[in-house]
Design a protein around this motif. Structure first.
Motif, PDB file in Angstrom:
ATOM      1  N   TYR A 190      61.474  58.253  47.902  1.00 58.62           N
ATOM      2  CA  TYR A 190      61.844  59.782  47.601  1.00 58.62           C
ATOM      3  C   TYR A 190      62.792  60.387  48.581  1.00 58.62           C
ATOM      4  O   TYR A 190      63.083  59.712  49.593  1.00 58.62           O
ATOM      5  CB  TYR A 190      60.565  60.840  47.559  1.00 58.62           C
ATOM      6  N   GLU A 191      63.332  61.590  48.485  1.00 60.64           N
ATOM      7  CA  GLU A 191      64.107  62.282  49.156  1.00 60.64           C
ATOM      8  C   GLU A 191      63.434  62.319  50.740  1.00 60.64           C
ATOM      9  O   GLU A 191      62.450  62.611  51.014  1.00 60.64           O
ATOM     10  CB  GLU A 191      64.412  63.764  48.787  1.00 60.64           C
ATOM     11  N   ASN A 192      64.273  61.940  51.760  1.00 60.97           N
ATOM     12  CA  ASN A 192      63.773  61.933  52.962  1.00 60.97           C
ATOM     13  C   ASN A 192      63.182  60.792  53.483  1.00 60.97           C
ATOM     14  O   ASN A 192      62.751  60.622  54.667  1.00 60.97           O
ATOM     15  CB  ASN A 192      63.442  63.086  53.687  1.00 60.97           C
ATOM     16  N   ASP A 228      65.853  56.390  51.738  1.00 61.13           N
ATOM     17  CA  ASP A 228      66.716  57.617  51.331  1.00 61.13           C
ATOM     18  C   ASP A 228      67.572  57.869  52.651  1.00 61.13           C
ATOM     19  O   ASP A 228      68.846  58.088  52.514  1.00 61.13           O
ATOM     20  CB  ASP A 228      66.005  58.747  50.853  1.00 61.13           C
ATOM     21  N   GLN A 254      71.598  57.616  52.553  1.00 61.19           N
ATOM     22  CA  GLN A 254      72.435  58.696  52.948  1.00 61.19           C
ATOM     23  C   GLN A 254      73.390  58.621  54.025  1.00 61.19           C
ATOM     24  O   GLN A 254      74.524  58.932  54.334  1.00 61.19           O
ATOM     25  CB  GLN A 254      71.670  60.100  53.390  1.00 61.19           C
ATOM     26  N   ARG A 271      67.580  58.187  43.532  1.00 60.22           N
ATOM     27  CA  ARG A 271      66.353  58.035  44.308  1.00 60.22           C
ATOM     28  C   ARG A 271      65.217  57.470  43.039  1.00 60.22           C
ATOM     29  O   ARG A 271      65.555  57.276  41.851  1.00 60.22           O
ATOM     30  CB  ARG A 271      65.760  59.331  44.948  1.00 60.22           C
TER      31      ARG A 271
END
Length: 339
Positions: free
Chosen positions: A38-40, A44, A48, A66
């Motif tokens: 997931y995000e963060n 990820d 990023q 994601r």
């Protein structure tokens, strides 16, 4: 024979390709990268930072997908091998069915658990930095980086301190034969499930436990339905960033160098990110729920689990033959040298 299942798979891939604008004539300036989290989350963070370096040092753009946006782990690997995606991040927990030797990370008590020892091992290991790229290349994949995410923590429906207490409990595992062997050795009943089904299976008592790094237990809310955390110190969750090899080999040297430098940059940023992450995630879990228990096994309790490890190592060698035995020997030599 072109079966209904084949048609369904082709239709799925076609829909995914259309949804991300894929075309055999698409500009190579737009690259696509999918991961499993997931995000963060850790993967990820890596993706990023990889994207940042690529876009800061070239005219290329990188589109990151994601978990769930293009399917589950098996789906994104298939899309990468088919050339729909240029990059993928996948853990050996799933890659193990494609590359049996990658299951080495699931031999319990092989890896150290101290984060500094783990990082030193990944930085210096010949097995990881020289042997694994050759194994991945055979499957049409250019291995860019293997990196650690966090120590594996077991969550269950009640506190556990011995293999005997795991008897009869269904523990979710990734679709990885050796991981199943590990939990069989630990006395449990391994139950392979895709990630998307885990929360519901825990909630309905279809399974009684699972394992993951603590940050993933926190971000996925697993502690809500499996609140007893057991630190068995049996291993670290490892993952890998890779590229479609045909795509990578067809790039000019300057782009290959760009990708390698982006991999190094993302790796360094990710190692910094995971330092202290487990402690931070545990504090978040404990602040959100008063039902959570934390069990840290004593040396005497750990010894009972460690005594089961040799049979898993034997199974790994049976699964992988001479190549697995050679890799395991190199792994052990690298671990000894790094410590």
């Amino acid at each position: 024979m072109f079966t209904r299942n084949n048609f369904k798979k082709l239709a799925t891939v076609s829909c995914i390709a259309a949804s991300i604008g894929f075309s055999s004539f698409a500009s190579a300036d737009t690259w696509r990268y999918a991961h499993e989290e997931y995000e963060n989350d850790v993967q990820d963070v890596y993706a990023q930072q990889f994207k940042k370096y690529i876009e800061d040092h070239s005219d290329h753009t990188l589109q990151v997908y994601r978990f769930g946006e293009l399917g589950e782990s098996d789906d994104i690997m298939e899309q990468t091998q088919n050339g729909i995606l240029q990059f993928v991040n996948q853990s050996p927990g799933f890659t193990g069915s494609l590359i049996p030797e990658a299951q080495i990370f699931f031999i319990p008590y092989l890896m150290p658990t101290d984060i500094q020892d783990v990082i030193k091992f990944f930085d210096s290991s010949k097995a990881i930095n020289e042997d694994f790229p050759k194994l991945y290349a055979k499957q049409g994949l250019e291995l860019l980086k293997m990196y650690p995410e966090g120590e594996m923590v077991l969550t269950t429906d009640e506190p556990v301190t011995s293999p005997d207490e795991l008897k009869g409990k269904k523990i979710r595992v990734m679709t990885n034969p050796l991981l199943s062997s590990t939990y069989e050795a630990f006395g449990a009943t391994p139950t392979p499930l895709p990630w998307g089904e885990v929360y519901g299976a825990l909630q309905t008592n279809m399974i009684q436990g699972q394992e993951n790094p603590i940050f993933w237990i926190e971000s996925g809310g697993l502690y809500e339905v499996s609140p007893n955390l057991i630190f068995t110190h049996h291993g670290w969750f490892t993952t890998a960033s890779m590229a479609n090899k045909k795509f990578y080999d067809g790039l000019p040297d300057k782009d290959k160098t760009l990708i390698q430098k982006a991999s190094d940059y993302a790796y360094d940023a990710t190692i910094k990110h995971i330092t202290g992450l487990a402690e931070e995630s545990l504090k978040k879990i404990q602040s959100k729920s008063d039902k959570v228990t934390v069990t840290r096994l004593t040396d005497e309790q750990l010894a009972k689990f460690k005594a089961r490890a040799p049979q898993v190592e034997k199974t790994f060698i049976e699964m992988t033959g001479d190549s697995g035995k050679a890799l395991l020997d190199q792994f052990k030599a690298d671990l000894k040298a790094s410590q």
